[in-house]
Design a protein around this motif. Structure first.
Motif, short mmCIF file in Angstrom:
data_model
loop_
_atom_site.label_atom_id
_atom_site.label_comp_id
_atom_site.label_asym_id
_atom_site.label_seq_id
_atom_site.Cartn_x
_atom_site.Cartn_y
_atom_site.Cartn_z
N SER A 76 0.83 -1.21 0.00
CA SER A 76 0.00 0.00 0.00
C SER A 76 0.86 1.26 0.00
O SER A 76 0.55 2.24 -0.68
CB SER A 76 -0.95 0.00 1.20
OG SER A 76 -0.21 -0.09 2.40
N ASP A 77 1.97 1.26 0.73
CA ASP A 77 2.88 2.41 0.73
C ASP A 77 3.55 2.57 -0.62
O ASP A 77 3.76 3.70 -1.09
CB ASP A 77 3.95 2.26 1.82
CG ASP A 77 3.41 2.55 3.21
OD1 ASP A 77 2.22 2.93 3.32
OD2 ASP A 77 4.17 2.41 4.18
N MET A 78 3.90 1.46 -1.27
CA MET A 78 4.52 1.53 -2.60
C MET A 78 3.53 2.12 -3.62
O MET A 78 3.93 2.90 -4.49
CB MET A 78 4.97 0.15 -3.06
CG MET A 78 6.13 -0.41 -2.26
SD MET A 78 6.46 -2.11 -2.79
CE MET A 78 8.18 -2.24 -2.39
N ILE A 79 2.27 1.74 -3.50
CA ILE A 79 1.24 2.26 -4.40
C ILE A 79 1.06 3.76 -4.17
O ILE A 79 1.02 4.54 -5.13
CB ILE A 79 -0.10 1.51 -4.21
CG1 ILE A 79 0.04 0.06 -4.71
CG2 ILE A 79 -1.24 2.22 -4.94
CD1 ILE A 79 -1.12 -0.84 -4.33
N LYS A 80 0.98 4.17 -2.90
CA LYS A 80 0.82 5.60 -2.60
C LYS A 80 2.00 6.41 -3.14
O LYS A 80 1.81 7.49 -3.69
CB LYS A 80 0.68 5.83 -1.09
CG LYS A 80 -0.65 5.34 -0.52
CD LYS A 80 -0.86 5.74 0.90
CE LYS A 80 -0.01 4.94 1.84
NZ LYS A 80 -0.35 5.16 3.26
N LYS A 81 3.20 5.87 -3.01
CA LYS A 81 4.39 6.56 -3.52
C LYS A 81 4.36 6.64 -5.04
O LYS A 81 4.67 7.68 -5.62
CB LYS A 81 5.64 5.83 -3.03
CG LYS A 81 6.93 6.54 -3.35
CD LYS A 81 8.11 5.80 -2.74
CE LYS A 81 9.42 6.48 -3.11
NZ LYS A 81 10.57 5.76 -2.57
N ALA A 82 3.98 5.54 -5.72
CA ALA A 82 3.95 5.51 -7.18
C ALA A 82 2.93 6.50 -7.74
O ALA A 82 3.15 7.11 -8.79
CB ALA A 82 3.64 4.11 -7.68
N LEU A 83 1.81 6.67 -7.04
CA LEU A 83 0.75 7.56 -7.52
C LEU A 83 0.87 8.97 -6.97
O LEU A 83 0.14 9.87 -7.39
CB LEU A 83 -0.63 6.98 -7.17
CG LEU A 83 -0.97 5.64 -7.79
CD1 LEU A 83 -2.35 5.19 -7.35
CD2 LEU A 83 -0.88 5.70 -9.30
N GLY A 84 1.73 9.16 -5.98
CA GLY A 84 1.90 10.48 -5.39
C GLY A 84 0.69 10.92 -4.57
O GLY A 84 0.36 12.10 -4.52
N ILE A 85 0.04 9.96 -3.92
CA ILE A 85 -1.12 10.29 -3.07
C ILE A 85 -0.74 10.11 -1.61
O ILE A 85 0.19 9.36 -1.29
CB ILE A 85 -2.36 9.43 -3.42
CG1 ILE A 85 -2.06 7.93 -3.30
CG2 ILE A 85 -2.87 9.77 -4.81
CD1 ILE A 85 -3.26 7.04 -3.55
N GLU A 86 -1.46 10.82 -0.74
CA GLU A 86 -1.14 10.75 0.68
C GLU A 86 -1.79 9.56 1.37
O GLU A 86 -1.22 8.95 2.26
CB GLU A 86 -1.57 12.05 1.36
CG GLU A 86 -0.90 12.27 2.69
CD GLU A 86 -1.10 13.68 3.20
OE1 GLU A 86 -1.67 13.80 4.31
OE2 GLU A 86 -0.72 14.63 2.50
N LYS A 87 -3.03 9.24 0.96
CA LYS A 87 -3.72 8.11 1.55
C LYS A 87 -4.76 7.56 0.59
O LYS A 87 -5.10 8.21 -0.40
CB LYS A 87 -4.37 8.49 2.88
CG LYS A 87 -5.43 9.56 2.78
CD LYS A 87 -6.01 9.88 4.14
CE LYS A 87 -7.19 10.83 4.00
NZ LYS A 87 -7.89 10.99 5.26
N GLY A 88 -5.25 6.37 0.91
CA GLY A 88 -6.27 5.74 0.07
C GLY A 88 -7.63 6.36 0.33
O GLY A 88 -7.79 7.24 1.17
N SER A 89 -8.62 5.88 -0.40
CA SER A 89 -9.98 6.38 -0.25
C SER A 89 -10.63 5.82 1.00
O SER A 89 -10.46 4.66 1.33
CB SER A 89 -10.82 5.97 -1.47
OG SER A 89 -12.18 6.26 -1.25
N GLY A 90 -11.36 6.65 1.70
CA GLY A 90 -12.12 6.18 2.86
C GLY A 90 -13.48 5.65 2.44
O GLY A 90 -14.21 5.11 3.25
N LYS A 91 -13.82 5.84 1.16
CA LYS A 91 -15.15 5.45 0.68
C LYS A 91 -15.04 4.55 -0.55
O LYS A 91 -15.68 4.78 -1.56
CB LYS A 91 -15.96 6.70 0.34
CG LYS A 91 -16.21 7.60 1.52
CD LYS A 91 -16.96 8.83 1.12
CE LYS A 91 -17.17 9.72 2.34
NZ LYS A 91 -17.72 11.01 2.00
N THR A 92 -14.23 3.51 -0.45
CA THR A 92 -14.09 2.55 -1.54
C THR A 92 -15.39 1.78 -1.66
O THR A 92 -15.95 1.41 -0.65
CB THR A 92 -12.94 1.57 -1.21
OG1 THR A 92 -11.77 2.34 -0.98
CG2 THR A 92 -12.69 0.61 -2.32
#
Length: 141
Positions: A76-92
């Motif tokens: 999950s951290d690797m995905i956030k880094k690759a996309l340049g986002i701070e956190k995932g969605s709270g409303k998936t």
């Protein structure tokens, strides 16, 4: 003669900046481990990875000595880094926070392959894509 294992502790810490404060103190203190020794060794091993969360698997022995192994950052951290986002969605799945390309998923899977429970790169890519979907990240098909 092999040492007798007392417990195995898994812990996620910021690389290079671990302190004896919780969660390290609470996880290791109850087993009688010299916490400062662990913190110094962990920070030395991870000093070039600052800014990342780096999991450690700590084996504590009956004589209160320990060994630990450094793992790769969580997917999950690797995905956030690759996309340049701070956190995932709270409303998936109603709210998506980004899109992961097949190339990005494969790159993350190749990097994380040694820690995953598969040796097949295609299965590893599917694991990465599943994690991305659960975070509210759209995945290219």
């Amino acid at each position: 003669m092999a040492k007798k294992v007392k417990v195995i502790v898994k812990i996620n810490l910021q690389a290079g900046v671990a302190t004896p404060a919780p969660p390290v103190g609470t996880a290791l203190g109850q087993h009688g481990v010299a916490i400062m020794d662990f913190v110094k060794q962990y920070n030395d091993k991870t000093k070039d990875m600052k800014g990342q969360v780096v999991p450690a698997v700590i084996t504590v022995y009956e004589d209160r000595s320990f060994d630990f192994v450094i793992k790769k950052a969580p997917v999950s951290d690797m995905i956030k880094k690759a996309l340049g986002i701070e956190k995932g969605s709270g409303k998936t799945p109603r709210e998506m926070v980004g899109t992961l390309t097949n190339e990005q998923a494969r790159k993350i899977a190749e990097e994380k392959l040694v820690d995953l429970n598969t040796k097949d790169i295609d299965a590893a890519v599917n694991i990465v894509k599943g994690t991305a979907r659960s975070m509210g990240v759209k995945v290219e098909s």
